[in-house]
Design a protein around this motif. Structure first.
Motif, PDB file in Angstrom:
ATOM      1  N   PHE A 162     -16.164 -33.945 105.503  1.00 29.84           N
ATOM      2  CA  PHE A 162     -15.402 -33.663 104.281  1.00 29.84           C
ATOM      3  C   PHE A 162     -13.906 -33.668 104.535  1.00 29.84           C
ATOM      4  O   PHE A 162     -13.462 -33.282 105.614  1.00 29.84           O
ATOM      5  CB  PHE A 162     -15.803 -32.304 103.686  1.00 29.84           C
ATOM      6  N   ARG A 163     -13.159 -34.106 103.529  1.00 33.76           N
ATOM      7  CA  ARG A 163     -11.702 -34.044 103.585  1.00 33.76           C
ATOM      8  C   ARG A 163     -11.283 -32.769 102.862  1.00 33.76           C
ATOM      9  O   ARG A 163     -11.491 -32.638 101.662  1.00 33.76           O
ATOM     10  CB  ARG A 163     -11.092 -35.273 102.902  1.00 33.76           C
ATOM     11  N   GLU A 164     -10.734 -31.835 103.635  1.00 33.08           N
ATOM     12  CA  GLU A 164     -10.469 -30.507 103.077  1.00 33.08           C
ATOM     13  C   GLU A 164      -9.107 -30.408 102.426  1.00 33.08           C
ATOM     14  O   GLU A 164      -8.879 -29.561 101.590  1.00 33.08           O
ATOM     15  CB  GLU A 164     -10.558 -29.435 104.174  1.00 33.08           C
ATOM     16  N   GLN A 165      -8.179 -31.261 102.865  1.00 32.40           N
ATOM     17  CA  GLN A 165      -6.831 -31.161 102.311  1.00 32.40           C
ATOM     18  C   GLN A 165      -6.459 -32.423 101.569  1.00 32.40           C
ATOM     19  O   GLN A 165      -6.857 -33.511 101.943  1.00 32.40           O
ATOM     20  CB  GLN A 165      -5.806 -30.935 103.432  1.00 32.40           C
ATOM     21  N   TYR A 166      -5.672 -32.188 100.543  1.00 37.91           N
ATOM     22  CA  TYR A 166      -5.169 -33.289  99.739  1.00 37.91           C
ATOM     23  C   TYR A 166      -3.884 -33.763 100.397  1.00 37.91           C
ATOM     24  O   TYR A 166      -2.866 -33.081 100.337  1.00 37.91           O
ATOM     25  CB  TYR A 166      -4.906 -32.750  98.335  1.00 37.91           C
ATOM     26  N   THR A 167      -3.942 -34.903 101.099  1.00 39.05           N
ATOM     27  CA  THR A 167      -2.772 -35.335 101.874  1.00 39.05           C
ATOM     28  C   THR A 167      -1.881 -36.270 101.052  1.00 39.05           C
ATOM     29  O   THR A 167      -2.367 -37.003 100.210  1.00 39.05           O
ATOM     30  CB  THR A 167      -3.194 -36.077 103.156  1.00 39.05           C
ATOM     31  N   PRO A 168      -0.581 -36.230 101.333  1.00 43.80           N
ATOM     32  CA  PRO A 168       0.316 -37.140 100.606  1.00 43.80           C
ATOM     33  C   PRO A 168       0.010 -38.581 100.997  1.00 43.80           C
ATOM     34  O   PRO A 168      -0.439 -38.829 102.114  1.00 43.80           O
ATOM     35  CB  PRO A 168       1.711 -36.728 101.099  1.00 43.80           C
ATOM     36  N   PRO A 169       0.256 -39.530 100.083  1.00 40.56           N
ATOM     37  CA  PRO A 169       0.010 -40.935 100.436  1.00 40.56           C
ATOM     38  C   PRO A 169       0.793 -41.312 101.692  1.00 40.56           C
ATOM     39  O   PRO A 169       1.946 -40.935 101.832  1.00 40.56           O
ATOM     40  CB  PRO A 169       0.534 -41.699  99.218  1.00 40.56           C
ATOM     41  N   GLN A 170       0.116 -42.040 102.564  1.00 41.96           N
ATOM     42  CA  GLN A 170       0.696 -42.378 103.865  1.00 41.96           C
ATOM     43  C   GLN A 170       1.992 -43.167 103.761  1.00 41.96           C
ATOM     44  O   GLN A 170       2.842 -43.063 104.619  1.00 41.96           O
ATOM     45  CB  GLN A 170      -0.319 -43.191 104.666  1.00 41.96           C
ATOM     46  N   ALA A 171       2.115 -43.939 102.706  1.00 43.31           N
ATOM     47  CA  ALA A 171       3.284 -44.815 102.592  1.00 43.31           C
ATOM     48  C   ALA A 171       4.591 -44.022 102.594  1.00 43.31           C
ATOM     49  O   ALA A 171       5.621 -44.518 103.002  1.00 43.31           O
ATOM     50  CB  ALA A 171       3.183 -45.642 101.321  1.00 43.31           C
ATOM     51  N   ARG A 172       4.519 -42.776 102.141  1.00 45.25           N
ATOM     52  CA  ARG A 172       5.753 -42.001 102.033  1.00 45.25           C
ATOM     53  C   ARG A 172       6.254 -41.476 103.375  1.00 45.25           C
ATOM     54  O   ARG A 172       7.406 -41.112 103.507  1.00 45.25           O
ATOM     55  CB  ARG A 172       5.543 -40.821 101.086  1.00 45.25           C
ATOM     56  N   THR A 173       5.370 -41.388 104.345  1.00 46.15           N
ATOM     57  CA  THR A 173       5.830 -40.904 105.643  1.00 46.15           C
ATOM     58  C   THR A 173       6.265 -42.089 106.488  1.00 46.15           C
ATOM     59  O   THR A 173       5.715 -43.174 106.389  1.00 46.15           O
ATOM     60  CB  THR A 173       4.727 -40.120 106.377  1.00 46.15           C
ATOM     61  N   VAL A 204      -2.530 -35.740 109.464  1.00 48.13           N
ATOM     62  CA  VAL A 204      -3.945 -35.620 109.102  1.00 48.13           C
ATOM     63  C   VAL A 204      -4.741 -34.784 110.096  1.00 48.13           C
ATOM     64  O   VAL A 204      -5.948 -34.666 109.967  1.00 48.13           O
ATOM     65  CB  VAL A 204      -4.615 -37.009 108.952  1.00 48.13           C
ATOM     66  N   VAL A 205      -4.040 -34.173 111.067  1.00 50.15           N
ATOM     67  CA  VAL A 205      -4.751 -33.338 112.033  1.00 50.15           C
ATOM     68  C   VAL A 205      -5.375 -32.149 111.313  1.00 50.15           C
ATOM     69  O   VAL A 205      -4.710 -31.454 110.549  1.00 50.15           O
ATOM     70  CB  VAL A 205      -3.793 -32.852 113.157  1.00 50.15           C
ATOM     71  N   GLY A 206      -6.648 -31.926 111.533  1.00 50.91           N
ATOM     72  CA  GLY A 206      -7.321 -30.781 110.924  1.00 50.91           C
ATOM     73  C   GLY A 206      -7.658 -30.946 109.456  1.00 50.91           C
ATOM     74  O   GLY A 206      -8.069 -30.004 108.797  1.00 50.91           O
ATOM     75  N   VAL A 207      -7.500 -32.171 108.939  1.00 48.48           N
ATOM     76  CA  VAL A 207      -7.769 -32.390 107.520  1.00 48.48           C
ATOM     77  C   VAL A 207      -9.270 -32.506 107.236  1.00 48.48           C
ATOM     78  O   VAL A 207      -9.744 -32.173 106.163  1.00 48.48           O
ATOM     79  CB  VAL A 207      -7.022 -33.655 107.046  1.00 48.48           C
ATOM     80  N   PHE A 208     -10.000 -32.974 108.253  1.00 43.10           N
ATOM     81  CA  PHE A 208     -11.431 -33.219 108.052  1.00 43.10           C
ATOM     82  C   PHE A 208     -12.284 -32.166 108.772  1.00 43.10           C
ATOM     83  O   PHE A 208     -11.912 -31.685 109.840  1.00 43.10           O
ATOM     84  CB  PHE A 208     -11.797 -34.603 108.584  1.00 43.10           C
ATOM     85  N   THR A 209     -13.417 -31.850 108.166  1.00 40.88           N
ATOM     86  CA  THR A 209     -14.378 -30.992 108.869  1.00 40.88           C
ATOM     87  C   THR A 209     -15.784 -31.538 108.657  1.00 40.88           C
ATOM     88  O   THR A 209     -16.080 -32.174 107.649  1.00 40.88           O
ATOM     89  CB  THR A 209     -14.378 -29.532 108.351  1.00 40.88           C
ATOM     90  N   CYS A 210     -16.623 -31.263 109.660  1.00 44.17           N
ATOM     91  CA  CYS A 210     -18.040 -31.577 109.546  1.00 44.17           C
ATOM     92  C   CYS A 210     -18.734 -30.285 109.149  1.00 44.17           C
ATOM     93  O   CYS A 210     -18.560 -29.277 109.816  1.00 44.17           O
ATOM     94  CB  CYS A 210     -18.576 -32.020 110.900  1.00 44.17           C
ATOM     95  N   ARG A 211     -19.499 -30.325 108.084  1.00 39.99           N
ATOM     96  CA  ARG A 211     -20.062 -29.073 107.586  1.00 39.99           C
ATOM     97  C   ARG A 211     -21.415 -28.725 108.200  1.00 39.99           C
ATOM     98  O   ARG A 211     -21.946 -27.655 107.968  1.00 39.99           O
ATOM     99  CB  ARG A 211     -20.175 -29.108 106.064  1.00 39.99           C
ATOM    100  N   ASP A 212     -21.994 -29.644 108.946  1.00 35.20           N
ATOM    101  CA  ASP A 212     -23.218 -29.295 109.671  1.00 35.20           C
ATOM    102  C   ASP A 212     -23.297 -30.168 110.913  1.00 35.20           C
ATOM    103  O   ASP A 212     -22.412 -30.989 111.141  1.00 35.20           O
ATOM    104  CB  ASP A 212     -24.463 -29.449 108.787  1.00 35.20           C
ATOM    105  N   ASP A 213     -24.332 -29.961 111.720  1.00 37.40           N
ATOM    106  CA  ASP A 213     -24.364 -30.709 112.984  1.00 37.40           C
ATOM    107  C   ASP A 213     -25.440 -31.788 112.986  1.00 37.40           C
ATOM    108  O   ASP A 213     -26.021 -32.111 114.006  1.00 37.40           O
ATOM    109  CB  ASP A 213     -24.492 -29.764 114.187  1.00 37.40           C
ATOM    110  N   ARG A 214     -25.653 -32.392 111.827  1.00 39.08           N
ATOM    111  CA  ARG A 214     -26.637 -33.469 111.722  1.00 39.08           C
ATOM    112  C   ARG A 214     -26.276 -34.676 112.588  1.00 39.08           C
ATOM    113  O   ARG A 214     -27.131 -35.451 112.971  1.00 39.08           O
ATOM    114  CB  ARG A 214     -26.719 -33.954 110.274  1.00 39.08           C
ATOM    115  N   LEU A 215     -24.989 -34.834 112.860  1.00 42.07           N
ATOM    116  CA  LEU A 215     -24.565 -36.010 113.622  1.00 42.07           C
ATOM    117  C   LEU A 215     -24.500 -35.741 115.124  1.00 42.07           C
ATOM    118  O   LEU A 215     -24.089 -36.610 115.898  1.00 42.07           O
ATOM    119  CB  LEU A 215     -23.227 -36.526 113.093  1.00 42.07           C
TER     120      LEU A 215
END
Ligand SMILES: [Zn+2]
Ligand SMILES: [Zn+2]
Length: 233
Positions: free
Chosen positions: A159-170, A180-191
């Motif tokens: 899942f993407r937990e944070q709403y990040t600004p469009p990359q073009a602006r940076t 984008v560090v820490g923006v994504f999390t895995c909610r279970d260990d199925r993988l």
């Protein structure tokens, strides 16, 4: 069904859903044969890490000091010409039917240049973006590719937990990568124990794929590669 009936059905369908090439406007298919053969392909030699063209075939300067979580990124095309138009249509013009021919191109690529992975995971959109757009273009690509390559697709774990600004602006790669560090999390260990192949439409710095890889590895994935339709060079 009788051949005549099949033909009639095809004609009826093309009347209902007319298709013309997004590149040149020719009748018949969304990406016609002549546009398909002249797509902006990335050909070897490439950087073994980021997959960008690199005449020496060695790690490119941009990857030398990249302490990446992603094991490698591969892409059949530069983000240019008809590929750029296709991504734009798929993403912003709601032309979801394009997912099938684009996934075919990814499948063709994987047959000649295999990328490690036993399960496909699309790069997720933030739920707010998903609501706005109504679909995840990377999810569509992953589903079609999974069907063609006979690989399972897991699209409800990362899942993407944070709403990040469009990359073009940076402005620069480092900024994009730290964005984008820490923006994504895995909610279970199925993988856990899986070799994951992340699917996305476009990659610029590789930062998003890398952040996904960090989350997937934290949840036990053995390896994480990225396969993107197009690469901004
Ligand atoms: Zn065409
Ligand atoms: Zn590189």
């Amino acid at each position: 069904m009788l051949p005549q009936l099949v033909k009639l059905k095809g004609m009826a369908l093309s009347l209902l859903f007319p298709q013309w090439c997004i590149g040149c406007g020719a009748d018949g298919s969304l990406i016609c044969y002549s546009c398909r053969v002249s797509l902006p392909r990335i050909t070897p030699a490439i950087c073994p890490m980021c997959g960008r063209p690199q005449p020496s075939g060695m790690i490119c300067p941009g990857c030398v000091n990249w302490r990446a979580e992603i094991d490698g990124i591969r892409s059949p095309f530069r983000f240019d010409g008809v590929v750029r138009q296709a991504v734009h249509q798929l993403k912003y013009r709601n032309l979801r039917a394009l997912a099938a021919p684009l996934a075919e191109l990814l499948d063709d690529y994987m047959r000649t240049s295999p990328v490690p992975g036993d399960v496909l995971v699309p790069v997720p959109l933030h739920r707010k973006r998903l609501r706005e757009r109504g679909y995840n273009q990377s999810g569509l690509l992953a589903r079609e590719l999974g069907r063609l390559a006979h690989l399972p697709v897991v699209d409800d774990c990362l899942f993407r937990e944070q709403y990040t600004p469009p990359q073009a602006r940076t402005s620069n790669v480092d900024e994009r990568r730290s964005n984008v560090v820490g923006v994504f999390t895995c909610r279970d260990d199925r993988l856990r124990g899986n070799k994951v192949l992340l699917i996305d439409d476009v990659s610029t710095s590789g930062a998003t794929l890398d952040a996904c890889a960090a989350a997937l590895k934290a949840a036990g994935a053995i390896s994480v590669w990225g396969l993107v339709l197009a690469r901004e060079i």
